[in-house]
Design a protein around this motif. Structure first.
Motif, PDB file in Angstrom:
ATOM      1  N   LEU A   1      23.468   4.728 -18.721  1.00 16.89           N
ATOM      2  CA  LEU A   1      24.690   5.282 -19.306  1.00 16.89           C
ATOM      3  C   LEU A   1      25.192   6.433 -18.450  1.00 16.89           C
ATOM      4  CD1 LEU A   1      23.659   5.378 -23.087  1.00 16.89           C
ATOM      5  CD2 LEU A   1      24.835   3.556 -21.854  1.00 16.89           C
ATOM      6  N   GLU A   2      26.447   6.780 -18.642  1.00 15.82           N
ATOM      7  CA  GLU A   2      27.014   7.923 -17.931  1.00 15.82           C
ATOM      8  C   GLU A   2      26.200   9.170 -18.276  1.00 15.82           C
ATOM      9  OE1 GLU A   2      29.355   8.470 -15.742  1.00 15.82           O
ATOM     10  OE2 GLU A   2      29.904   6.362 -15.544  1.00 15.82           O
ATOM     11  N   PRO A   3      25.830   9.964 -17.270  1.00 15.21           N
ATOM     12  CA  PRO A   3      25.002  11.150 -17.521  1.00 15.21           C
ATOM     13  C   PRO A   3      25.594  12.103 -18.566  1.00 15.21           C
ATOM     14  CG  PRO A   3      25.086  10.698 -15.182  1.00 15.21           C
ATOM     15  CD  PRO A   3      26.036   9.733 -15.831  1.00 15.21           C
ATOM     16  N   ALA A   4      26.911  12.276 -18.564  1.00 11.97           N
ATOM     17  CA  ALA A   4      27.521  13.183 -19.549  1.00 11.97           C
ATOM     18  C   ALA A   4      27.297  12.662 -20.965  1.00 11.97           C
ATOM     19  CB  ALA A   4      29.011  13.334 -19.263  1.00 11.97           C
ATOM     20  N   LEU A   5      27.363  11.349 -21.125  1.00 12.56           N
ATOM     21  CA  LEU A   5      27.129  10.751 -22.437  1.00 12.56           C
ATOM     22  C   LEU A   5      25.666  10.953 -22.852  1.00 12.56           C
ATOM     23  CD1 LEU A   5      28.002   9.010 -24.843  1.00 12.56           C
ATOM     24  CD2 LEU A   5      27.535   6.974 -23.457  1.00 12.56           C
ATOM     25  N   VAL A   6      24.771  10.802 -21.891  1.00 13.76           N
ATOM     26  CA  VAL A   6      23.335  10.964 -22.189  1.00 13.76           C
ATOM     27  C   VAL A   6      23.053  12.392 -22.664  1.00 13.76           C
ATOM     28  CG1 VAL A   6      21.024  11.003 -21.175  1.00 13.76           C
ATOM     29  CG2 VAL A   6      22.610   9.160 -20.593  1.00 13.76           C
TER      30      VAL A   6
ATOM     31  N   ASN B   1      18.487  13.073 -15.240  1.00 16.83           N
ATOM     32  CA  ASN B   1      19.320  11.941 -15.595  1.00 16.83           C
ATOM     33  C   ASN B   1      19.460  10.970 -14.444  1.00 16.83           C
ATOM     34  OD1 ASN B   1      20.678  11.237 -17.994  1.00 16.83           O
ATOM     35  ND2 ASN B   1      21.533  13.306 -18.053  1.00 16.83           N
ATOM     36  N   LYS B   2      19.427   9.700 -14.793  1.00 18.87           N
ATOM     37  CA  LYS B   2      19.706   8.706 -13.763  1.00 18.87           C
ATOM     38  C   LYS B   2      21.215   8.496 -13.676  1.00 18.87           C
ATOM     39  CE  LYS B   2      19.012   3.914 -12.533  1.00 18.87           C
ATOM     40  NZ  LYS B   2      18.595   2.596 -13.029  1.00 18.87           N
ATOM     41  N   GLN B   3      21.730   8.514 -12.472  1.00 21.40           N
ATOM     42  CA  GLN B   3      23.155   8.296 -12.264  1.00 21.40           C
ATOM     43  C   GLN B   3      23.424   6.795 -12.129  1.00 21.40           C
ATOM     44  OE1 GLN B   3      25.012  11.575 -11.766  1.00 21.40           O
ATOM     45  NE2 GLN B   3      23.038  11.986 -12.706  1.00 21.40           N
ATOM     46  N   THR B   4      24.674   6.430 -12.312  1.00 19.74           N
ATOM     47  CA  THR B   4      25.008   5.001 -12.255  1.00 19.74           C
ATOM     48  C   THR B   4      24.834   4.431 -10.849  1.00 19.74           C
ATOM     49  OG1 THR B   4      27.314   5.690 -12.068  1.00 19.74           O
ATOM     50  CG2 THR B   4      26.574   4.971 -14.225  1.00 19.74           C
ATOM     51  N   ASN B   5      24.740   5.293  -9.834  1.00 14.51           N
ATOM     52  CA  ASN B   5      24.500   4.764  -8.478  1.00 14.51           C
ATOM     53  C   ASN B   5      23.011   4.730  -8.140  1.00 14.51           C
ATOM     54  OD1 ASN B   5      23.913   7.428  -8.070  1.00 14.51           O
ATOM     55  ND2 ASN B   5      25.467   7.791  -6.507  1.00 14.51           N
TER      56      ASN B   5
ATOM     57  N   THR C   1      25.138  14.432 -24.026  1.00 20.76           N
ATOM     58  CA  THR C   1      25.747  14.573 -25.361  1.00 20.76           C
ATOM     59  C   THR C   1      24.838  13.987 -26.432  1.00 20.76           C
ATOM     60  OG1 THR C   1      27.917  14.373 -24.340  1.00 20.76           O
ATOM     61  CG2 THR C   1      27.814  14.073 -26.733  1.00 20.76           C
ATOM     62  N   ILE C   2      24.317  12.794 -26.165  1.00 22.46           N
ATOM     63  CA  ILE C   2      23.417  12.138 -27.130  1.00 22.46           C
ATOM     64  C   ILE C   2      22.199  13.024 -27.401  1.00 22.46           C
ATOM     65  CG2 ILE C   2      21.827  10.188 -27.440  1.00 22.46           C
ATOM     66  CD1 ILE C   2      23.859   8.514 -25.775  1.00 22.46           C
ATOM     67  N   GLU C   3      21.606  13.534 -26.320  1.00 24.39           N
ATOM     68  CA  GLU C   3      20.400  14.368 -26.461  1.00 24.39           C
ATOM     69  C   GLU C   3      20.663  15.585 -27.342  1.00 24.39           C
ATOM     70  OE1 GLU C   3      17.496  13.734 -25.318  1.00 24.39           O
ATOM     71  OE2 GLU C   3      17.718  12.360 -23.628  1.00 24.39           O
ATOM     72  N   TRP C   4      21.759  16.281 -27.045  1.00 27.99           N
ATOM     73  CA  TRP C   4      21.995  17.549 -27.739  1.00 27.99           C
ATOM     74  C   TRP C   4      22.513  17.343 -29.158  1.00 27.99           C
ATOM     75  CZ3 TRP C   4      20.203  22.223 -26.387  1.00 27.99           C
ATOM     76  CH2 TRP C   4      19.613  22.304 -25.122  1.00 27.99           C
ATOM     77  N   VAL C   5      23.243  16.251 -29.378  1.00 27.40           N
ATOM     78  CA  VAL C   5      23.640  15.919 -30.756  1.00 27.40           C
ATOM     79  C   VAL C   5      22.385  15.625 -31.572  1.00 27.40           C
ATOM     80  CG1 VAL C   5      24.733  14.109 -32.159  1.00 27.40           C
ATOM     81  CG2 VAL C   5      25.988  15.140 -30.257  1.00 27.40           C
ATOM     82  N   HIS C   6      21.466  14.861 -30.988  1.00 31.50           N
ATOM     83  CA  HIS C   6      20.219  14.511 -31.677  1.00 31.50           C
ATOM     84  C   HIS C   6      19.416  15.775 -32.004  1.00 31.50           C
ATOM     85  CE1 HIS C   6      17.407  11.425 -32.936  1.00 31.50           C
ATOM     86  NE2 HIS C   6      16.417  12.042 -32.318  1.00 31.50           N
ATOM     87  N   LEU C   7      19.289  16.659 -31.020  1.00 33.18           N
ATOM     88  CA  LEU C   7      18.555  17.905 -31.246  1.00 33.18           C
ATOM     89  C   LEU C   7      19.227  18.757 -32.329  1.00 33.18           C
ATOM     90  CD1 LEU C   7      17.705  19.061 -27.605  1.00 33.18           C
ATOM     91  CD2 LEU C   7      16.064  18.664 -29.431  1.00 33.18           C
ATOM     92  N   GLY C   8      20.557  18.881 -32.242  1.00 31.43           N
ATOM     93  CA  GLY C   8      21.299  19.699 -33.203  1.00 31.43           C
ATOM     94  C   GLY C   8      21.183  19.152 -34.617  1.00 31.43           C
TER      95      GLY C   8
ATOM     96  N   LEU D   1      21.520  11.212 -36.986  1.00 35.40           N
ATOM     97  CA  LEU D   1      20.237  11.199 -36.270  1.00 35.40           C
ATOM     98  C   LEU D   1      19.827   9.776 -35.895  1.00 35.40           C
ATOM     99  CD1 LEU D   1      18.134  13.854 -38.209  1.00 35.40           C
ATOM    100  CD2 LEU D   1      18.476  13.797 -35.735  1.00 35.40           C
ATOM    101  N   MET D   2      20.066   8.851 -36.822  1.00 35.70           N
ATOM    102  CA  MET D   2      19.675   7.473 -36.544  1.00 35.70           C
ATOM    103  C   MET D   2      20.545   6.871 -35.443  1.00 35.70           C
ATOM    104  SD  MET D   2      18.650   5.833 -40.202  1.00 35.70           S
ATOM    105  CE  MET D   2      18.965   6.969 -41.507  1.00 35.70           C
ATOM    106  N   VAL D   3      21.829   7.169 -35.490  1.00 36.77           N
ATOM    107  CA  VAL D   3      22.724   6.630 -34.458  1.00 36.77           C
ATOM    108  C   VAL D   3      22.390   7.246 -33.094  1.00 36.77           C
ATOM    109  CG1 VAL D   3      25.118   6.555 -33.652  1.00 36.77           C
ATOM    110  CG2 VAL D   3      24.601   6.087 -36.051  1.00 36.77           C
ATOM    111  N   SER D   4      22.255   8.582 -33.058  1.00 33.94           N
ATOM    112  CA  SER D   4      21.964   9.226 -31.768  1.00 33.94           C
ATOM    113  C   SER D   4      20.568   8.841 -31.267  1.00 33.94           C
ATOM    114  CB  SER D   4      22.107  10.744 -31.867  1.00 33.94           C
ATOM    115  OG  SER D   4      21.281  11.266 -32.888  1.00 33.94           O
ATOM    116  N   GLY D   5      19.616   8.718 -32.195  1.00 35.08           N
ATOM    117  CA  GLY D   5      18.270   8.297 -31.793  1.00 35.08           C
ATOM    118  C   GLY D   5      18.264   6.860 -31.291  1.00 35.08           C
ATOM    119  N   GLY D   6      19.028   6.011 -31.974  1.00 35.31           N
ATOM    120  CA  GLY D   6      19.136   4.618 -31.531  1.00 35.31           C
ATOM    121  C   GLY D   6      19.753   4.532 -30.143  1.00 35.31           C
ATOM    122  N   LEU D   7      20.791   5.346 -29.912  1.00 38.88           N
ATOM    123  CA  LEU D   7      21.412   5.357 -28.583  1.00 38.88           C
ATOM    124  C   LEU D   7      20.437   5.861 -27.527  1.00 38.88           C
ATOM    125  CD1 LEU D   7      24.983   6.721 -29.428  1.00 38.88           C
ATOM    126  CD2 LEU D   7      24.426   4.486 -28.438  1.00 38.88           C
TER     127      LEU D   7
END
Lengths: 347, 153
Positions: free
Chosen positions: B115-120, A156-160, B122-129, B98-104
């Motif tokens: 994007l914030e790594p935690a959000l990324v 993952n790329k971080q915001t910094n 989350t997006i990945e694993w929601v999409h996979l699930g 799937l479309m929303v998570s894939g679009g994100l």
């Protein structure tokens, strides 16, 4: 381009520490420290947590290896401690473990235990011989393919601006190494999440690479390689300032830059008095020993495809408003049947 | 296309796009090389991560076009004449996710977007699930008989 250039724009090791003192809030607000007034020439509009770029002045590097040693010490606790024997993997002919745990001292290439090494070459340019030492590690791309194509979000790329591989999520498939233009990440088998899933059939360890000492950045400190360099080869600071600094430095030595445009832009910029084509021809290359060739943006076509996909629903909605596909079929009809009563109504 | 009340070409567009997405989605994982798929004549492309990723985006574009077309027709006319089957409704919800998570995910990959790594993650694993959930729902629909998403009221 000697001492003064290191701090005019951006932060050298000493300048960074001074900025911490001037800012007076270094540890309390670490990300602010990087944009602290005084040394960083306070470029308006640069956010406190903007992407950080390192500039490496190769004319200053003496190849002493202090950065390599500092990197190892600072990141030692992140190094893998694999479980042995490694689990059997199928198909055995193609899925082979990679084990560096018995060769932790290797420092002439990138390994899971050596995230930074120095390429040293002697080249002739402008009628003079030049000895150039090039610290090599992850370039921290602006749009990193390793992170963009990782199927599990482990890279993952971080915001910094740094790219970090999460060792608790990585399955060690090494896709990141394949798609990295410099093939930087290195694999250690026998460690990580895959051991708890289906180690025989998927995964093969964890990928490791420079994470720019993210734990030190979080504390408001510079990466260890920058702090320990006796020649102040590297400076780190907000992207806009560092690009200006790199250009100024290159101009002052009538030199050359690498990393500014490679792969669409990276957060590492080398400045050298010698053309990088000459350096690339001279350095030893191979596994764990990255090249210095020009690199086109490997994500460019992916970006076009993504843009097309993001626009596709608009086209679908427009088609719907034009009445395409609106006709409904009655019982027994197929898609090629004549229009039904329901179809007439549906229109 | 068993007894579907909408044109079969819409079903075909949908099936082709979802099948393509399933295959190229699986190939996002580094399996083709390991399991010698790349050695099969005509399938060497499965080991090209950039190509497979682009194909995934193109199939996604096809699905999103079909979804936009169907949704507009539904809102304009079909909803008075069609009703979603229970498993059709479930799959519509999953597909929407799937479309929303894939679009994100595609948005996240654009240059200049971080994007914030935690959000990324989350997006990945929601999409996979959701991809796994769609496979399960599709299998259940097939096993139960007519698998259409909607029927005439």
């Amino acid at each position: 381009m000697k001492k003064s250039g290191a701090t005019q724009s951006g932060l050298s090791r000493r300048g960074f520490l001074k900025a911490l003192a001037v800012g007076g809030a270094g540890l309390a607000a670490p990300s602010l420290a990087l944009a602290a007034p005084g040394e960083a020439s306070a470029t308006p509009g640069v956010a406190a947590d903007a992407e950080l770029v390192t500039v490496l002045d190769l004319s200053r590097c003496i190849g002493c290896g202090a950065c390599v040693e500092a990197c190892r010490e600072a990141n030692e606790e992140k190094f893998p401690e694999p479980t042995k024997p490694f689990p059997a993997m199928s198909p055995a002919r193609r899925a082979k473990p990679e084990d560096w745990s018995g060769r932790r001292d290797i420092d002439d290439r990138l390994t899971p235990y050596n995230w930074l090494y120095i390429q040293s070459v002697r080249v002739r340019h402008g009628g003079a011989d030049h000895t150039v030492h090039i610290p090599r590690r992850c370039m921290h791309c602006v749009n990193p393919p390793c992170a963009n194509l990782c199927p599990f979000g482990a890279a993952n790329k971080q915001t910094n601006g740094l790219t970090l591989i999460n060792d608790s999520l990585c399955l060690g498939g090494a896709k990141c190494r394949t798609v990295c233009p410099w093939h930087v990440p290195q694999r250690q088998s026998g460690v990580g999440l895959y051991l708890h899933l289906m180690p025989r059939f998927a995964g093969n360890g964890v990928m490791y690479k420079c994470d720019r000492c993210h734990q030190r950045l979080d504390r408001g400190e510079v990466p260890a390689c920058i702090e320990q360099c006796p020649e102040e080869v590297q400076t780190i600071g907000p992207r806009r300032e560092m690009i200006a600094k790199a250009r100024e430095l290159a101009e002052s030595m009538n030199g050359f830059m690498y990393g500014l445009d490679e792969n669409g832009g990276t957060n590492t910029i080398y400045v050298s008095p010698v053309p990088f084509e000459l350096l690339d021809a001279a350095i030893e290359q191979g596994r764990g020993r990255p090249h210095l060739k020009g690199v086109a943006d490997v994500m460019a076509e992916e970006n076009s495809a993504a843009t097309a996909a993001l626009l596709a629903p608009v086209a679908g909605i427009a088609a719907g408003f034009l009445g395409i596909g609106a006709r409904l079929l009655g019982p027994g009809e197929d898609g090629h049947a004549t229009q039904s009563k329901e179809g007439d109504d549906a229109r | 296309m068993r007894a579907r009340p909408y044109s079969s070409w819409i079903s075909r567009l949908f099936v082709v796009s979802v099948a393509g997405l399933a295959v190229t989605g699986l190939l996002q994982m580094p399996l083709a090389e390991r399991y010698a798929l790349t050695e099969v004549p005509g399938l060497a492309w499965t080991g090209d991560f950039f190509l497979v990723h682009r194909l995934h985006s193109y199939f996604a574009a096809l699905l999103l076009f079909t979804a936009g077309l169907a949704a507009t027709n539904w809102l304009r006319a079909w909803r008075d004449r069609l009703a979603l089957t229970p498993l059709g409704a479930a799959r519509v919800v999953i597909l929407g996710g799937l479309m929303v998570s894939g679009g994100l995910r595609m948005y996240r990959n654009l240059p200049s977007v971080t994007l914030e790594p935690a959000l990324v993650v989350t997006i990945e694993w929601v999409h996979l699930g959701l991809a796994v959930a769609l496979g399960g729902a599709a299998l259940a629909a097939l096993l139960r008989g007519p698998s259409a998403y909607a029927r005439l009221r």
